[in-house]
Design an enzyme around this catalytic site. Structure first.
Site, short mmCIF file in Angstrom:
data_model
loop_
_atom_site.label_atom_id
_atom_site.label_comp_id
_atom_site.label_asym_id
_atom_site.label_seq_id
_atom_site.Cartn_x
_atom_site.Cartn_y
_atom_site.Cartn_z
N LYS A 1 0.93 -1.12 -0.09
CA LYS A 1 -0.05 0.04 0.06
C LYS A 1 0.82 1.22 -0.02
O LYS A 1 2.19 1.12 0.34
CB LYS A 1 -0.99 -0.22 1.19
N TYR B 1 16.55 29.42 10.11
CA TYR B 1 15.57 29.95 10.53
C TYR B 1 15.32 29.85 12.11
O TYR B 1 15.53 28.64 12.65
CB TYR B 1 14.10 29.51 10.12
C1 LIG Z 1 -3.98 -4.61 8.02
C2 LIG Z 1 -2.60 -4.54 7.88
N1 LIG Z 1 -1.71 -5.35 7.88
C3 LIG Z 1 -0.37 -5.61 7.82
C4 LIG Z 1 0.34 -4.14 7.62
C5 LIG Z 1 1.83 -4.03 7.62
O1 LIG Z 1 2.40 -3.73 8.75
P1 LIG Z 1 3.84 -3.36 8.82
O2 LIG Z 1 4.48 -2.41 7.85
O3 LIG Z 1 4.09 -3.07 10.37
O4 LIG Z 1 4.52 -4.86 8.70
C6 LIG Z 1 -0.46 -3.05 7.91
C7 LIG Z 1 0.30 -1.92 7.66
O5 LIG Z 1 0.08 -0.95 8.47
C8 LIG Z 1 -2.10 -3.11 7.85
O6 LIG Z 1 -2.62 -2.03 8.16
#
Ligand SMILES: Cc1ncc(COP(=O)(O)O)c(C=O)c1O
Length: 353
Positions: free
Chosen positions: A34, A251
């Site tokens: 994602k 800054y």
């Molecule tokens: C539902 C779900 N599964 C798995 C993951 C993967 O998590 P990580 O990147 O901590 O391994 C995420 C990431 O936020 C998630 O939302």
């Protein structure tokens, strides 16, 4: 010469990190891609992770892109469908859909087609973000397993504290209790759970951050886990200044020199995705040596301490994070997490593979 900042991606590190996940579990691996593959580029990440058993993401367009590119693995929509119009697309592209709320089941009720869908029922085991409450699970499970639009149901949950000392004992026991009555596949593990809790691997693990080469734990480094950084954000020094005692930097004059010293000005700022809230003292590499940032990060530049690096100057290579400069350390100094830094790289930073 173009502005010297770039993000180098070592895609072989993704393959390495997937192998680390494989060695850790016998469960199937759902690689989380994602947020544009945690900022690494969806298609690039997907290709390097082609040995995975599945991909998990949010946007249906991205899922369709993966399918159209020829990936045959399970593709999971982590937040399921957002509108009824998406259901025929989900069926056509054989996508798997999380069901986290009653309104998504109501959409399934109105789904007219004969093609059935695979769904993952999400249980809220205590994080209180997405998922059905424990007392709703039996009835929802019943509903889904008898639903004409549903082919297969997997049970899933997501833990809030797998990377913390508090751990997962309570929510794991709750999930196991709820799942005990069903002979269906289970999925519970993000990276931290995968690496720390073999008893919670279930049938599908869902690693994200570890695949990109960062440790999910504050107290264990990526290197100790055998993980290699995929992204190295690097740039160069474009100017130097000689400070006298009492001179101030940047800054707000947040840094004041106590004695005369050299500083370097690096072509990287918050408009490149470097965190503005990184304090003076955030670790950074110049010519392969560790030093620290000084003063406030500005839009296009930040300043580094060269007092221990007399040979450094204009043109010196700077690693903001990645190879040799663990992203977790930078994140900690900036009061954030490596996830946010990876996702923050902006469009103007060229990616070099
Ligand atoms: C539902 C779900 N599964 C798995 C993951 C993967 O998590 P990580 O990147 O901590 O391994 C995420 C990431 O936020 C998630 O939302």
């Amino acid at each position: 010469m173009p502005r010297p900042i770039q993000a180098n991606l070592d895609l072989s590190a993704l393959e390495n990190n997937l192998r680390v996940a494989r060695r850790t579990t016998s469960a199937r691996i759902m690689s989380v891609v994602k947020a544009d593959g945690y900022g690494h580029g969806l298609m690039r990440a997907a290709e390097a992770l082609a040995a995975t058993d599945g991909y998990a993401l949010l946007d249906i367009q991205d899922a369709v892109r993966l399918r159209e590119a020829g990936y045959r693995q399970t593709i999971l929509l982590l937040e399921g469908c957002f509108s009824a119009e998406q259901l025929p697309v989900i069926a056509e592209y054989r996508l798997t859909c999380v069901i986290h709320s009653p309104w998504q089941i109501a959409m399934l009720d109105g789904y007219p087609e004969s093609r059935t869908l695979d769904v993952w029922l999400k249980i809220n085991s205590g994080m209180n973000r997405l998922g059905f409450a424990p007392q709703q699970v039996a009835q929802t499970m019943d509903q889904l397993r008898r639903h004409r639009a549903v082919r297969d149901v997997t049970l899933m949950t997501h833990f809030a504290n797998a990377d913390e000392s508090r751990g997962i004992a309570e929510p794991l026991a709750l999930f196991n209790d709820l799942a005990a009555s069903y002979r269906v596949a289970r999925s519970l593990a993000n990276s931290a759970t995968l690496l720390r809790y073999p008893e919670a691997h279930g049938d599908w693990v869902r690693p994200g951050i570890m695949l990109y080469g960062a440790s999910p734990f504050a107290e264990v480094s990526a290197q100790e886990l055998g993980l290699k950084p995929v992204m190295t954000l690097n740039s160069r020094i474009i100017a130097t200044q000689e400070l006298r005692a009492g001179d101030e930097v940047g800054y707000g004059a947040l840094f004041r020199a106590e004695h005369s010293m050299g500083i370097g000005i690096v072509a990287c700022g918050y408009a490149d995705g470097y965190p503005r809230h990184a304090l003076s003292g955030t670790p950074i590499l110049v010519d392969g040596q560790r030093t620290r940032t000084l003063g406030r990060v500005s839009m296009d530049m930040l300043c580094v301490d060269l007092s221990t690096l007399p040979q450094a100057g204009v043109g010196s290579r700077v690693v903001l994070w990645g190879e040799g400069m663990p992203i977790e350390e930078v994140a900690r100094a900036a009061g954030t997490v490596s996830y946010e830094l990876m996702c923050a790289r902006t469009e103007r930073v060229p990616v070099v593979v």
